[in-house]
Motif scaffolding. Structure first.
Motif, PDB file in Angstrom:
ATOM      1  N   LYS A 125      -4.644   2.056  16.959  1.00  0.00           N
ATOM      2  CA  LYS A 125      -4.709   1.385  18.173  1.00  0.00           C
ATOM      3  C   LYS A 125      -5.325   1.767  19.038  1.00  0.00           C
ATOM      4  O   LYS A 125      -6.019   1.206  19.775  1.00  0.00           O
ATOM      5  N   GLU A 126      -5.165   3.085  19.456  1.00  0.00           N
ATOM      6  CA  GLU A 126      -5.821   3.501  20.618  1.00  0.00           C
ATOM      7  C   GLU A 126      -7.373   3.766  20.495  1.00  0.00           C
ATOM      8  O   GLU A 126      -8.219   3.736  21.199  1.00  0.00           O
ATOM      9  N   ASN A 127      -7.787   3.603  19.161  1.00  0.00           N
ATOM     10  CA  ASN A 127      -9.333   3.671  18.925  1.00  0.00           C
ATOM     11  C   ASN A 127      -9.964   2.261  18.501  1.00  0.00           C
ATOM     12  O   ASN A 127     -11.089   2.114  18.142  1.00  0.00           O
ATOM     13  N   GLY A 128      -8.901   1.315  18.901  1.00  0.00           N
ATOM     14  CA  GLY A 128      -9.581   0.100  18.924  1.00  0.00           C
ATOM     15  C   GLY A 128      -9.486  -0.565  17.445  1.00  0.00           C
ATOM     16  O   GLY A 128     -10.429  -1.449  17.083  1.00  0.00           O
ATOM     17  N   GLN A 129      -8.834   0.129  16.515  1.00  0.00           N
ATOM     18  CA  GLN A 129      -8.668  -0.323  15.061  1.00  0.00           C
ATOM     19  C   GLN A 129      -7.482  -0.823  14.668  1.00  0.00           C
ATOM     20  O   GLN A 129      -6.350  -0.581  15.235  1.00  0.00           O
ATOM     21  N   LYS A 130      -7.286  -1.528  13.700  1.00  0.00           N
ATOM     22  CA  LYS A 130      -6.166  -2.186  13.089  1.00  0.00           C
ATOM     23  C   LYS A 130      -5.680  -1.101  11.934  1.00  0.00           C
ATOM     24  O   LYS A 130      -6.840  -0.921  10.947  1.00  0.00           O
ATOM     25  N   TYR A 131      -4.505  -0.825  11.741  1.00  0.00           N
ATOM     26  CA  TYR A 131      -4.097  -0.147  10.646  1.00  0.00           C
ATOM     27  C   TYR A 131      -2.622  -0.971  10.059  1.00  0.00           C
ATOM     28  O   TYR A 131      -1.866  -1.100  10.890  1.00  0.00           O
ATOM     29  N   TYR A 132      -2.454  -1.037   8.831  1.00  0.00           N
ATOM     30  CA  TYR A 132      -1.470  -1.621   8.195  1.00  0.00           C
ATOM     31  C   TYR A 132      -0.488  -0.665   7.550  1.00  0.00           C
ATOM     32  O   TYR A 132      -1.062  -0.078   6.541  1.00  0.00           O
ATOM     33  N   PRO A 133       0.601  -0.412   8.328  1.00  0.00           N
ATOM     34  CA  PRO A 133       1.326   0.817   7.494  1.00  0.00           C
ATOM     35  C   PRO A 133       1.620   0.549   6.064  1.00  0.00           C
ATOM     36  O   PRO A 133       2.161  -0.528   5.771  1.00  0.00           O
ATOM     37  N   GLN A 134       1.811   1.539   5.668  1.00  0.00           N
ATOM     38  CA  GLN A 134       2.254   1.574   4.011  1.00  0.00           C
ATOM     39  C   GLN A 134       3.422   2.379   3.969  1.00  0.00           C
ATOM     40  O   GLN A 134       3.531   3.633   3.943  1.00  0.00           O
ATOM     41  N   LEU A 135       4.572   1.674   3.775  1.00  0.00           N
ATOM     42  CA  LEU A 135       5.771   2.031   3.819  1.00  0.00           C
ATOM     43  C   LEU A 135       6.459   2.564   2.575  1.00  0.00           C
ATOM     44  O   LEU A 135       6.239   2.150   1.482  1.00  0.00           O
ATOM     45  N   GLU A 136       7.055   3.707   2.759  1.00  0.00           N
ATOM     46  CA  GLU A 136       7.659   4.624   1.273  1.00  0.00           C
ATOM     47  C   GLU A 136       9.225   4.055   1.482  1.00  0.00           C
ATOM     48  O   GLU A 136       9.844   4.454   2.381  1.00  0.00           O
ATOM     49  N   ILE A 137       9.709   3.314   0.669  1.00  0.00           N
ATOM     50  CA  ILE A 137      10.801   2.569   0.590  1.00  0.00           C
ATOM     51  C   ILE A 137      11.643   3.482  -0.508  1.00  0.00           C
ATOM     52  O   ILE A 137      11.167   3.472  -1.832  1.00  0.00           O
ATOM     53  N   GLN A 138      12.812   3.955  -0.424  1.00  0.00           N
ATOM     54  CA  GLN A 138      13.699   4.432  -1.255  1.00  0.00           C
ATOM     55  C   GLN A 138      14.140   3.611  -2.293  1.00  0.00           C
ATOM     56  O   GLN A 138      14.520   2.177  -2.037  1.00  0.00           O
ATOM     57  N   ASN A 139      13.951   3.888  -3.637  1.00  0.00           N
ATOM     58  CA  ASN A 139      14.441   2.979  -4.730  1.00  0.00           C
ATOM     59  C   ASN A 139      13.981   1.642  -4.543  1.00  0.00           C
ATOM     60  O   ASN A 139      14.413   0.692  -5.126  1.00  0.00           O
ATOM     61  N   SER A 140      12.515   1.721  -4.480  1.00  0.00           N
ATOM     62  CA  SER A 140      11.886   0.230  -4.398  1.00  0.00           C
ATOM     63  C   SER A 140      11.561  -0.433  -5.516  1.00  0.00           C
ATOM     64  O   SER A 140      11.450  -1.408  -5.676  1.00  0.00           O
ATOM     65  N   SER A 141      11.421   0.649  -6.911  1.00  0.00           N
ATOM     66  CA  SER A 141      11.075  -0.089  -8.050  1.00  0.00           C
ATOM     67  C   SER A 141      12.013  -0.907  -8.779  1.00  0.00           C
ATOM     68  O   SER A 141      13.304  -0.619  -8.467  1.00  0.00           O
ATOM     69  N   VAL A 142      11.792  -1.972  -9.487  1.00  0.00           N
ATOM     70  CA  VAL A 142      12.814  -2.908  -9.802  1.00  0.00           C
ATOM     71  C   VAL A 142      13.473  -2.230 -11.076  1.00  0.00           C
ATOM     72  O   VAL A 142      12.659  -1.973 -11.998  1.00  0.00           O
ATOM     73  N   ASP A 143      14.613  -2.567 -11.018  1.00  0.00           N
ATOM     74  CA  ASP A 143      15.437  -1.796 -12.245  1.00  0.00           C
ATOM     75  C   ASP A 143      15.716  -3.114 -13.102  1.00  0.00           C
ATOM     76  O   ASP A 143      16.597  -4.061 -12.840  1.00  0.00           O
ATOM     77  N   MET A 144      14.945  -3.224 -14.255  1.00  0.00           N
ATOM     78  CA  MET A 144      14.838  -4.410 -15.200  1.00  0.00           C
ATOM     79  C   MET A 144      16.029  -4.397 -16.006  1.00  0.00           C
ATOM     80  O   MET A 144      16.608  -5.603 -16.319  1.00  0.00           O
ATOM     81  N   LYS A 145      16.928  -3.368 -16.156  1.00  0.00           N
ATOM     82  CA  LYS A 145      18.194  -3.464 -16.832  1.00  0.00           C
ATOM     83  C   LYS A 145      19.111  -4.080 -16.252  1.00  0.00           C
ATOM     84  O   LYS A 145      20.071  -4.672 -16.543  1.00  0.00           O
ATOM     85  N   LEU A 146      19.318  -3.756 -14.663  1.00  0.00           N
ATOM     86  CA  LEU A 146      20.070  -4.521 -13.758  1.00  0.00           C
ATOM     87  C   LEU A 146      19.851  -6.067 -13.801  1.00  0.00           C
ATOM     88  O   LEU A 146      20.846  -6.780 -13.845  1.00  0.00           O
ATOM     89  N   TYR A 147      18.383  -6.515 -13.948  1.00  0.00           N
ATOM     90  CA  TYR A 147      18.006  -7.846 -14.188  1.00  0.00           C
ATOM     91  C   TYR A 147      18.617  -8.447 -15.310  1.00  0.00           C
ATOM     92  O   TYR A 147      19.300  -9.473 -15.381  1.00  0.00           O
ATOM     93  N   ASP A 148      18.590  -7.753 -16.373  1.00  0.00           N
ATOM     94  CA  ASP A 148      19.027  -8.065 -17.650  1.00  0.00           C
ATOM     95  C   ASP A 148      20.751  -8.318 -18.085  1.00  0.00           C
ATOM     96  O   ASP A 148      21.382  -9.072 -18.311  1.00  0.00           O
TER      97      ASP A 148
END
Length: 385
Positions: free
Chosen positions: A65-88
């Motif tokens: 932002k200070e450099n006049g640019q846009k940056y879109y944060p890439q968030l590291e989320i705990q346990n974000s991958s989908v548990d398909m066993k839970l789905y089933d």
């Protein structure tokens, strides 16, 4: 005379349309315990998720932002991958509740919740695969306009961090533990280093943000909001003997947040600043995150919250979009329940507010509350531990 009254009560209960036979009641308790284990797994992984790299992404965002640019944060989320066993497993539970729904009045409430969680997992899978496409803005535009007016009428007040917010997480922990003891709520209090809000509630636990600072008014407000609101509904939900009510029925979060906000305005000696501003800002951000990109929305928040720190504004925009991980996606999880719920709770009388404290329902079940009470009365479940 007493025996006659007891006999009349027995007859009334034994002929109730809500009374289950012993076999169905046993099945319900087994399914309720399965529901508890699955929903706890779901909520631990996918509700109130921790962002591991929020400070690092904030620094990158501000440098760009200070450099006049846009940056879109890439968030590291705990346990974000989908548990398909839970789905089933949710699918199997749906099938089992379908088998008893004609004999058990409240089966429909379980089914609503389970279908909702499965839909959430399906959406998250699309996000992980990169195939998710935001639909139409789900936030009502009139509610957004109303929230915008509240912000204008209740401008942001910059906290006095040096002289006012002089309590750390350890001191707050003691105050919260005392409040829980006074109310008889058996919940643990823990300090967390990676959460976004200053405090949140999970089943059996109250979490406090380690890096946050608090004033006396903050603590009183949080006791009214988090403890007398969120913890209270879960505590009384457990007293019903069914995990369904401990976690809350479909859309219970609307009354949950509404009652908590109402408490923070009406059950404190001194109202803390920015309560109305904050719930209105959550609604505005919820609407605008479908209309603006992350960087423009950050600027909008700063423009409408004069004096708010860059980091607070950043977290305000991150919080509903953390599900996306890639904040370039124009969507997120709506936070309109605070404002819409508060307005519904404000229209209630004290009896109804007491009812929604003791019965963890949402607006959709308000007109079935008498039936729910009757079901719990005639079937008599032991409180959960």
């Amino acid at each position: 005379m007493k025996n006659i009254l007891d006999f009349e009560e027995f007859i009334a209960e034994s002929t109730s349309v809500f009374l289950m036979d012993n076999e169905t009641k046993k099945k319900l308790l087994i399914l309720d315990e399965r529901y508890h284990k699955l929903i706890e797994k779901f909520r631990t992984k996918y509700v109130a998720q921790t962002v591991d790299n929020i400070k690092e992404e904030f620094d990158k965002f501000m440098k760009a932002k200070e450099n006049g640019q846009k940056y879109y944060p890439q968030l590291e989320i705990q346990n974000s991958s989908v548990d398909m066993k839970l789905y089933d497993d949710f699918g199997k539970l749906i099938d089992d509740f379908e088998e008893i729904k004609d004999k058990c009045y409240i089966s429909k409430f379980y089914l609503e919740k389970i279908h909702s969680m499965r839909s959430s997992l399906e959406q998250r899978k699309k996000l992980e695969e990169g195939t998710y496409e935001p639909g139409e803005n789900p936030v009502d535009k009139e509610l957004y306009k109303h929230a915008l007016q509240i912000i204008k009428d209740n401008p942001y007040k910059k906290p006095d961090f040096k002289n006012d917010r002089n309590k750390d997480a350890d001191e707050v922990k003691e105050r919260i533990e005392d409040a829980l003891d006074d109310l008889g709520y058996d919940f643990d209090v823990e300090i967390d280093s990676g959460m976004l809000p200053r405090m949140n509630v999970k089943m059996g636990h109250v979490n406090i943000n380690k890096t946050s600072r608090f004033s006396d008014a903050d603590i009183d407000g949080l006791i009214a909001h988090e403890i007398k609101g969120h913890v209270g509904r879960r505590y009384y939900g457990k007293q019903t003997g069914l995990w369904l009510f401990a976690y809350g029925l479909q859309s219970s979060s609307i009354f949950d947040e509404g009652l908590a906000v109402w408490n923070s305005l009406h059950k404190v000696k001194h109202k803390k600043d920015n309560v109305m501003f904050n719930i209105a800002m959550k609604t505005c951000v919820s609407y605008l995150m479908f209309e603006m990109d992350f960087c423009d929305l950050f600027d909008w928040v700063k423009n409408h919250a004069k004096g708010m720190t860059d980091y607070t504004a950043f977290k305000t925009v991150v919080r509903p979009r953390r599900r996306n991980k890639d904040t370039k996606i124009k969507s997120g999880e709506s936070m309109t329940t605070y404002l819409s719920g508060f307005e519904l709770v404000s229209e209630m009388d004290n009896k109804m507010r007491n009812d929604i404290l003791h019965y963890n329902i949402g607006p959709e079940q308000k007109y079935e509350l008498d039936n729910i009470k009757e079901f719990l009365k005639v079937n008599k479940f032991k409180p959960l531990k």
